[in-house]
Design a protein around this motif. Structure first.
Motif, mmCIF file in Angstrom:
data_model
loop_
_atom_site.group_PDB
_atom_site.id
_atom_site.type_symbol
_atom_site.label_atom_id
_atom_site.label_comp_id
_atom_site.label_asym_id
_atom_site.label_seq_id
_atom_site.Cartn_x
_atom_site.Cartn_y
_atom_site.Cartn_z
ATOM 1 N N GLU A 108 0.837 -1.207 0.000
ATOM 2 C CA GLU A 108 0.000 0.000 0.000
ATOM 3 C C GLU A 108 0.871 1.256 0.000
ATOM 4 O OE1 GLU A 108 -3.832 1.014 2.541
ATOM 5 O OE2 GLU A 108 -2.021 1.169 3.747
ATOM 6 N N ALA A 109 1.885 1.257 0.849
ATOM 7 C CA ALA A 109 2.756 2.439 0.936
ATOM 8 C C ALA A 109 3.483 2.666 -0.384
ATOM 9 C CB ALA A 109 3.760 2.254 2.077
ATOM 10 N N PHE A 110 3.995 1.583 -0.980
ATOM 11 C CA PHE A 110 4.721 1.720 -2.245
ATOM 12 C C PHE A 110 3.794 2.207 -3.356
ATOM 13 C CE2 PHE A 110 6.189 0.257 -6.347
ATOM 14 C CZ PHE A 110 7.503 0.693 -6.352
ATOM 15 N N VAL A 111 2.609 1.616 -3.444
ATOM 16 C CA VAL A 111 1.661 1.992 -4.502
ATOM 17 C C VAL A 111 1.263 3.459 -4.364
ATOM 18 C CG1 VAL A 111 -0.729 1.638 -5.270
ATOM 19 C CG2 VAL A 111 0.780 -0.325 -4.973
ATOM 20 N N MET A 112 0.992 3.881 -3.143
ATOM 21 C CA MET A 112 0.577 5.276 -2.950
ATOM 22 C C MET A 112 1.697 6.245 -3.304
ATOM 23 S SD MET A 112 -1.789 5.127 0.464
ATOM 24 C CE MET A 112 -2.441 6.789 0.309
ATOM 25 N N LYS A 113 2.925 5.886 -2.921
ATOM 26 C CA LYS A 113 4.050 6.800 -3.153
ATOM 27 C C LYS A 113 4.477 6.795 -4.625
ATOM 28 C CE LYS A 113 7.405 9.553 -2.141
ATOM 29 N NZ LYS A 113 7.050 10.966 -1.990
ATOM 30 N N HIS A 114 4.742 5.616 -5.153
ATOM 31 C CA HIS A 114 5.369 5.547 -6.471
ATOM 32 C C HIS A 114 4.365 5.436 -7.620
ATOM 33 C CE1 HIS A 114 9.619 5.513 -5.463
ATOM 34 N NE2 HIS A 114 9.272 4.871 -4.364
ATOM 35 N N VAL A 115 3.309 4.699 -7.422
ATOM 36 C CA VAL A 115 2.355 4.532 -8.526
ATOM 37 C C VAL A 115 1.369 5.696 -8.559
ATOM 38 C CG1 VAL A 115 0.615 3.028 -9.546
ATOM 39 C CG2 VAL A 115 2.607 2.027 -8.417
ATOM 40 N N GLU A 116 0.859 6.059 -7.394
ATOM 41 C CA GLU A 116 -0.117 7.152 -7.359
ATOM 42 C C GLU A 116 0.550 8.519 -7.248
ATOM 43 O OE1 GLU A 116 -2.798 5.966 -4.216
ATOM 44 O OE2 GLU A 116 -3.105 4.037 -5.185
ATOM 45 N N GLY A 117 1.832 8.521 -6.929
ATOM 46 C CA GLY A 117 2.587 9.771 -6.895
ATOM 47 C C GLY A 117 2.173 10.713 -5.779
ATOM 48 N N ARG A 118 1.764 10.175 -4.661
ATOM 49 C CA ARG A 118 1.319 11.029 -3.550
ATOM 50 C C ARG A 118 2.513 11.462 -2.698
ATOM 51 N NH1 ARG A 118 -4.329 10.368 -3.048
ATOM 52 N NH2 ARG A 118 -5.104 8.447 -3.973
ATOM 53 N N SER A 119 2.362 12.586 -2.044
ATOM 54 C CA SER A 119 3.396 13.032 -1.106
ATOM 55 C C SER A 119 3.212 12.281 0.215
ATOM 56 C CB SER A 119 3.265 14.535 -0.858
ATOM 57 O OG SER A 119 2.061 14.791 -0.164
ATOM 58 N N TYR A 120 4.254 12.297 1.024
ATOM 59 C CA TYR A 120 4.146 11.633 2.330
ATOM 60 C C TYR A 120 3.059 12.301 3.183
ATOM 61 C CZ TYR A 120 8.372 8.858 1.524
ATOM 62 O OH TYR A 120 9.291 7.962 1.032
ATOM 63 N N GLU A 121 2.948 13.596 3.056
ATOM 64 C CA GLU A 121 1.947 14.331 3.845
ATOM 65 C C GLU A 121 0.531 13.892 3.449
ATOM 66 O OE1 GLU A 121 4.584 15.701 2.383
ATOM 67 O OE2 GLU A 121 5.712 16.356 4.148
ATOM 68 N N GLU A 122 0.341 13.768 2.143
ATOM 69 C CA GLU A 122 -0.971 13.335 1.642
ATOM 70 C C GLU A 122 -1.276 11.908 2.095
ATOM 71 O OE1 GLU A 122 -3.288 13.281 -2.671
ATOM 72 O OE2 GLU A 122 -1.126 13.577 -2.615
ATOM 73 N N MET A 123 -0.260 11.062 2.020
ATOM 74 C CA MET A 123 -0.450 9.669 2.452
ATOM 75 C C MET A 123 -0.817 9.619 3.929
ATOM 76 S SD MET A 123 2.809 8.003 0.479
ATOM 77 C CE MET A 123 2.808 6.436 1.339
ATOM 78 N N ALA A 124 -0.116 10.430 4.724
ATOM 79 C CA ALA A 124 -0.382 10.458 6.164
ATOM 80 C C ALA A 124 -1.825 10.894 6.430
ATOM 81 C CB ALA A 124 0.600 11.393 6.864
ATOM 82 N N ASP A 125 -2.265 11.847 5.644
ATOM 83 C CA ASP A 125 -3.631 12.346 5.779
ATOM 84 C C ASP A 125 -4.646 11.268 5.402
ATOM 85 O OD1 ASP A 125 -5.507 14.337 6.265
ATOM 86 O OD2 ASP A 125 -5.651 14.839 4.132
ATOM 87 N N MET A 126 -4.373 10.588 4.298
ATOM 88 C CA MET A 126 -5.315 9.566 3.798
ATOM 89 C C MET A 126 -5.359 8.341 4.713
ATOM 90 S SD MET A 126 -6.452 10.784 0.888
ATOM 91 C CE MET A 126 -6.834 9.827 -0.534
ATOM 92 N N LEU A 127 -4.199 7.971 5.258
ATOM 93 C CA LEU A 127 -4.129 6.735 6.040
ATOM 94 C C LEU A 127 -4.187 6.980 7.539
ATOM 95 C CD1 LEU A 127 -1.350 4.861 4.008
ATOM 96 C CD2 LEU A 127 -3.808 4.512 3.887
ATOM 97 N N ASP A 128 -4.333 8.241 7.907
ATOM 98 C CA ASP A 128 -4.386 8.587 9.321
ATOM 99 C C ASP A 128 -3.145 8.075 10.055
ATOM 100 O OD1 ASP A 128 -5.533 9.824 11.443
ATOM 101 O OD2 ASP A 128 -6.803 8.143 12.023
ATOM 102 N N SER A 129 -1.994 8.354 9.456
ATOM 103 C CA SER A 129 -0.723 7.917 10.035
ATOM 104 C C SER A 129 0.237 9.112 10.069
ATOM 105 C CB SER A 129 -0.161 6.780 9.175
ATOM 106 O OG SER A 129 0.992 6.245 9.749
ATOM 107 N N THR A 130 1.498 8.832 10.353
ATOM 108 C CA THR A 130 2.459 9.937 10.405
ATOM 109 C C THR A 130 3.410 9.865 9.217
ATOM 110 O OG1 THR A 130 4.071 8.671 11.669
ATOM 111 C CG2 THR A 130 2.426 9.915 12.932
ATOM 112 N N VAL A 131 3.980 10.996 8.872
ATOM 113 C CA VAL A 131 4.931 11.049 7.760
ATOM 114 C C VAL A 131 6.109 10.115 8.025
ATOM 115 C CG1 VAL A 131 6.613 12.563 6.601
ATOM 116 C CG2 VAL A 131 4.277 13.359 6.983
ATOM 117 N N GLY A 132 6.622 10.131 9.253
ATOM 118 C CA GLY A 132 7.785 9.300 9.597
ATOM 119 C C GLY A 132 7.489 7.815 9.426
ATOM 120 N N ALA A 133 6.316 7.396 9.893
ATOM 121 C CA ALA A 133 5.949 5.972 9.799
ATOM 122 C C ALA A 133 5.804 5.558 8.336
ATOM 123 C CB ALA A 133 4.647 5.722 10.552
ATOM 124 N N LEU A 134 5.230 6.444 7.537
ATOM 125 C CA LEU A 134 5.016 6.096 6.131
ATOM 126 C C LEU A 134 6.324 6.107 5.345
ATOM 127 C CD1 LEU A 134 1.637 7.900 5.754
ATOM 128 C CD2 LEU A 134 2.041 5.467 5.442
#
Lengths: 157, 165
Positions: free
Chosen positions: B119-145
């Motif tokens: 999930e993390a790889f797909v969101m970052k590399h395939v969907e091209g999301r920023s870590y901040e956006e991922m953290a927002d979408m997954l309710d997690s932290t930038v560091g963890a992601l």
């Protein structure tokens, strides 16, 4: 009859596969903790892929083999961003929606959050619920009039 | 009544592409991705009153959870990526994709990752999301992601480098 217990037999009994009977290096990647490599090469690669550093290059200024691989992976990944939903999917989803939900939304607006109301307001005609509620009000008024007339004529007779 | 359905149809059209891409890259199967999309939108339609915050983040979480549940179940039932399940059906409307070696190998390697790393790889590399956006979408932290993406990269590299690097 006594039988020897082999790892394969033990595994066959389980409906849920476990991997603890295998050495760590033989387990599938999904079951392994992936330790972060603390080597400089991987750190440089991660920094580059996160946009924090330039691409790692060799002495002849060519990309390192690892960077070359990630460059290819990035191109492949980017091409997947162009994928669109097949055209039939939206229609399939709409056909599969339960019919009763919309009626419930109109009948019980008090449970809506601001977001859901906003979401509906963006696309729904403002008069959509009014169109349903107005006839009800009219019917109620007509019913009251008829009841009053009934009572009046009942008294007359 | 019709107004609600029309409103929802607009939401389906608006958000289906990124959700489909996520489901397809998570599961590797267009059929499964379609099923997850359909189930997710029906769930969303039935629980519209429970939306808190942004609709796109809410529906994304429903789809993402559907994908992760599917991945967990498919592993439990011993089904692996083989033949028809191999994500070799990836197509765009514009082009019938040439199934390059790397594409097939990358799909295979992604199938080896745990659902959360994938999930993390797909969101970052395939969907091209920023870590901040991922953290927002997954309710997690930038560091963890970041850590998850780094682990996913290392796992993928370990799986692919023998052949490619």
């Amino acid at each position: 009859m006594m039988m020897d217990k082999h790892p394969d037999d033990a595994r066959a009994d389980r409906s849920i596969p476990t991997s603890d009977w295998r050495p760590a290096n033989e387990r599938p990647m999904t079951d392994r903790e992936v330790p972060l490599r603390n080597d400089g090469a991987m750190a440089a690669l991660n920094a580059w892929l996160d946009g924090d550093a330039p691409a790692p290059r060799m002495a002849n200024s060519q990309l390192t083999p690892e960077a070359e691989l990630w460059s290819r992976i990035s191109i492949e990944a980017a091409s997947r961003r162009k994928l669109r939903t097949p055209s039939h999917v939206a229609a399939q989803i709409m056909n599969a929606l339960p019919a009763s939900k919309a009626a419930r939304l109109v009948a019980a607006p008090a449970v809506h959050t601001a977001t859901s109301v906003m979401a509906r307001a963006q696309v729904a005609p403002a008069s959509s619920s009014r169109n349903i509620l107005m006839p009800r009000a009219a019917i109620a008024i007509i019913a009251v009039v008829f009841m009053a007339l009934g009572a009046f004529f009942g008294r007359m007779m | 009544m019709a107004g609600d359905r029309e409103a929802f149809a607009v939401l389906v059209t608006k958000y289906s592409d990124p959700l489909f891409r996520h489901a397809l890259n998570m599961t590797g199967s267009p059929d499964v991705a379609e099923d997850i999309m359909q189930a997710s939108f029906i769930k969303a339609y039935s629980h519209l009153g429970e939306v808190r915050g942004r609709f796109d983040a809410w529906i994304f979480r429903i789809v993402a959870n559907g994908c992760k549940d599917w991945l967990k179940n498919i592993r439990r039932s011993h089904v692996s990526y083989e033949e028809d399940d191999q994500p070799s059906h990836l197509t765009t409307p514009d082009e019938e994709l040439d199934r390059s070696e790397l594409r097939v190998d990358l799909d295979w390697a992604l199938g080896q990752l745990s659902p959360s790393l994938r999930e993390a790889f797909v969101m970052k590399h395939v969907e091209g999301r920023s870590y901040e956006e991922m953290a927002d979408m997954l309710d997690s932290t930038v560091g963890a992601l970041k850590m998850r993406v780094h682990r996913a990269r290392e796992a993928l590299q370990a799986l692919l480098e023998e052949k490619y690097a």
